[in-house]
Design a protein around this motif. Structure first.
Motif, PDB file in Angstrom:
ATOM      1  N   ILE A 185       0.842  -1.204   0.000  1.00 18.47           N
ATOM      2  CA  ILE A 185       0.000   0.000   0.000  1.00 18.47           C
ATOM      3  C   ILE A 185       0.875   1.252   0.000  1.00 18.47           C
ATOM      4  N   ASP A 186       1.882   1.255   0.857  1.00 18.23           N
ATOM      5  CA  ASP A 186       2.805   2.395   0.904  1.00 18.23           C
ATOM      6  C   ASP A 186       3.432   2.642  -0.463  1.00 18.23           C
ATOM      7  N   LYS A 199       2.425  -4.727  -5.242  1.00 16.49           N
ATOM      8  CA  LYS A 199       2.977  -3.383  -5.391  1.00 16.49           C
ATOM      9  C   LYS A 199       2.645  -2.906  -6.798  1.00 16.49           C
ATOM     10  N   ILE A 204      -4.948   0.800  -6.137  1.00 12.87           N
ATOM     11  CA  ILE A 204      -5.194   0.717  -4.703  1.00 12.87           C
ATOM     12  C   ILE A 204      -5.850  -0.620  -4.353  1.00 12.87           C
ATOM     13  N   THR A 241      -5.801   4.708 -10.693  1.00 11.79           N
ATOM     14  CA  THR A 241      -5.571   4.834  -9.247  1.00 11.79           C
ATOM     15  C   THR A 241      -6.431   3.874  -8.427  1.00 11.79           C
ATOM     16  N   ASP A 290       1.781   6.647  -7.252  1.00 13.14           N
ATOM     17  CA  ASP A 290       0.560   7.016  -7.971  1.00 13.14           C
ATOM     18  C   ASP A 290       0.810   8.106  -9.008  1.00 13.14           C
ATOM     19  N   ALA A 297      -3.229  -3.181  -4.468  1.00 17.86           N
ATOM     20  CA  ALA A 297      -2.296  -3.014  -3.341  1.00 17.86           C
ATOM     21  C   ALA A 297      -2.865  -3.650  -2.083  1.00 17.86           C
ATOM     22  N   ILE A 301       0.861   3.959  -3.135  1.00 16.88           N
ATOM     23  CA  ILE A 301       0.485   5.368  -2.977  1.00 16.88           C
ATOM     24  C   ILE A 301       1.604   6.278  -3.458  1.00 16.88           C
ATOM     25  N   LYS A 302       2.821   5.905  -3.118  1.00 19.64           N
ATOM     26  CA  LYS A 302       3.963   6.766  -3.512  1.00 19.64           C
ATOM     27  C   LYS A 302       4.153   6.787  -5.024  1.00 19.64           C
TER      28      LYS A 302
END
Lengths: 442, 442
Positions: free
Chosen positions: B285-286, B328, B320, B316, B292, B323, B289-290
């Protein structure tokens, strides 16, 4: 929709010719797929592919929908040749399964309900050289490298005419009831999801493979004739099977007095609606990503839910999970020496939630995080116990001066569990009911 | 765990005194909750709270777990007083339900299996002034304002000792089979999720309320005695009920030869494990998001999956969603006049997926987006058909020069459906199997 019973019977009557082909030794000696000790949230990998000579039809495909197994090559070999490892109990199960499977595969004739004689499923027994049935080109993640395949694991096939997420979710939840024996405790289970199965050929192929692997078949098939075919084929070939969703569908049908459509979600006739929901959910995800980690505090008033906590209390994954459910979530980090944004105290305080965690667990998480990020010199106090405790104390002081913020203890909770608590409190506050509930209209 | 049958019988024997209290008119005249025409992904709202005099116990709570209904105030009033609206068929159902409910509530005596006489559930009939049973302080979203409550909607109660997401997921999937009659077509359903129900008092309270509302009860309760109590109470009070997960749990138990633990996931005895999974999922998830929207193209090589497409093809939300499942994901926007990052063509091309969409649908999405963002002057060509078509043509040209990238047609697909296609192709490529499957080890 498949409307003809005779069609189903015809499919069940004979195995495809490819099942009678001898196995190819082509892939023997190639590296086994690493298995993934993962739960619902993890990237699944293949601990078991059906057979060694199936590579040719497994080439990459382009297009909107990946076609599943063609009828071209399926001389699958179950992998029971390696001696089962693990406990004595496990060995007993393994032997029992082999026995059961063998009996299934050697059934001389099978009769369907019409009384017609059916050809038996393929009877070829695997040779010891066929154990290497799982092959990958590269690894999903270095983190899961080196975990060998468990030959003694029980197989669960999940068959769906749609995404398969419902079957997966249900099976994952059900497996929670067997945690006391899974993986580390000696009783491994491999699940295999076959999704988008909307034709009888592939369905029957999968059930035959299940018979050979000694798998349990759990299915969600909207089309009653497909569900019936699954049941029938599983009965014929001695495969245990359960329709995961049927009891729920039937209970609802009976309750609302309407017959189910029998149309899979993937059917073109159920396509094309751009609902208000779709936009709202997308908007929630967009909003939540933009607000992550204290960004844009001027927008806090637009959030449904605001999460506040120190680093690594799970604010981001929790925010994202809630966003998927349609809530606009902002999260604000508590960092010692940094003031919380003024806007946090100006918005509706009812929507703010604090997150807290046991310091020992937080330290463990931060150590793992620091390692992953390659922290060694600078920021080294990030995972030091004194710093961790100090930061949590600081957070708890803030929480105690804002008693209206519910404080969620996330220690040991899965993201879903924390989310359930947040959503429950959120709706309690909206509803002011004595009997808290989370309600929706369909 | 509740081990005593007599305890269950005792609970069933008498309604709590509060059920005999007269209703309070306190909340009459307050604004009704807006109902939310939402599906699984949306913020649910309460179209129906149990009763008008329950506000006092609905105050905000602090703490890790929101306690559910206490025994202090529960003189609930079902809201059947408004005349049912909608089709003639709907009116028939509504009358039928009222009739059924009335009969249930007026049962003179109830006997449990031991033959003991039981007190009937509460028999108070609602007065017409009690229709205003749903109250909120403010609205979840302006977008759902003004949608009134549907008195004729059928109620489904979902009762869980855990998060309730499994019940919710299953019910949502099952309701997909009734899309042809839901909401706009005249047959509305309200679902009510009661999660974290781990004691008999609250359980019985909920079932009594279900009896009064004429609701269907669908439950996932790990503790067999709680499940049995639910079944028994529902039978006693004529409430239709189904155990959503039991058939799946029993099939697995029988297959692996292990008895289910009967321990709810929320139980302390199942807590506290920080698994490798947890970290991997959080990391996914981290990472996602980074990455995106084309951020940090130097990290594309670290992604499991890379999504490429023009604006508003759902990169997006799809990223997500994946994720959350532990992949990843990076996504890279295609914008006319902007070169794609060089690194995109240097990484393993097997993990790149193109997204495409029908131009008319994309225009509709972009118009909604532009409106939401307040675009009027600048960027106005964003939603113009010529521009939309041009951009999609540009994307398709890129895709055609990289035939190894599968192109996912997302038109009309839910996020989950696109995700299923991506995951299927991803695993097909890893496995090189003829019978594509998504496998996991437990």
């Amino acid at each position: 929709m498949i409307n003809s019973n005779s069609m189903i019977s015809a499919k069940l009557a004979s195995p495809p010719p490819s099942l009678l082909l001898p196995p190819s030794p082509r892939l023997q000696g190639r590296r086994l797929a690493p298995s993934c000790l993962s739960d619902a949230g993890m990237p699944p990998q293949s601990p078991a592919c059906p057979g060694p000579d199936q590579e040719s039809s497994g080439v990459a495909r382009s297009g909107a929908k990946a076609p599943a197994a063609g009828s071209s090559s399926s001389s699958s070999s179950p992998s029971r040749s390696s001696p089962p490892r693990g406990s004595a109990q496990l060995n007993r199960w393994s032997r029992a399964r082999a026995h059961r499977s063998g009996r299934r595969l050697e059934w001389p004739t099978i009769r369907d309900r019409s009384g017609a004689s059916k050809a038996p499923p393929p009877t070829r027994q695997p040779s010891s050289g066929e154990a290497a049935t799982a092959v990958v080109e590269d690894d999903i993640d270095d983190g899961v490298l080196g975990i060998g395949r468990d030959e003694s694991a029980k197989s669960i096939y999940m068959v769906s005419d749609g995404t398969g997420w419902t079957a997966e979710h249900s099976v994952n939840a059900a497996l929670g009831q067997f945690e006391h024996c899974l993986v580390d405790r000696g009783c491994a289970v491999n699940t295999h999801l076959f999704n988008g199965i909307d034709d009888l050929d592939r369905l029957i192929e999968i059930i035959k493979q299940a018979a050979k692997e000694g798998a349990l078949v759990l299915y969600t098939l909207a089309d009653p004739s497909m569900a019936e075919a699954t049941k029938k084929a599983c009965e014929l070939w001695g495969v245990p099977s359960t329709d995961v969703l049927r009891p729920t569908i039937e209970a609802i049908a009976s309750h609302i007095g309407v017959a189910p459509s029998g149309i899979p979600r993937s059917s073109p006739s159920r396509k094309g609606q751009l609902t208000e929901d779709y936009f709202r959910r997308i908007e929630a995800i967009d909003f939540t990503i933009k607000q992550d980690d204290g960004a844009q505090p001027q927008n806090l008033n637009r959030a449904h839910i605001v999460l506040v906590g120190v680093s690594r209390t799970g604010k981001t994954p929790l925010s994202i999970y809630l966003a998927q459910k349609g809530y606009k979530v902002a999260n604000v980090p508590i960092v010692m020496g940094v003031n919380l944004p003024k806007s946090l105290f100006e918005i509706d305080q009812d929507k703010i939630f604090g997150l807290t965690i046991n310091p020992v667990v937080l330290q463990a998480i931060r150590k793992a995080r620091a390692k992953a990020l390659g922290f060694h010199g600078h920021k080294s106090n990030y995972a030091e116990m004194e710093h961790v405790r100090g930061e949590l104390d600081h957070a708890n002081q803030i929480f105690s001066t804002h008693p209206i913020w519910p404080v969620i203890e996330v220690t040991g909770k899965a993201i879903e569990e924390s989310a359930a608590v947040v959503v429950r409190i959120f709706h309690d506050r909206k509803q002011k009911c004595a009997m808290p509930r989370i309600s929706k209209r369909y």
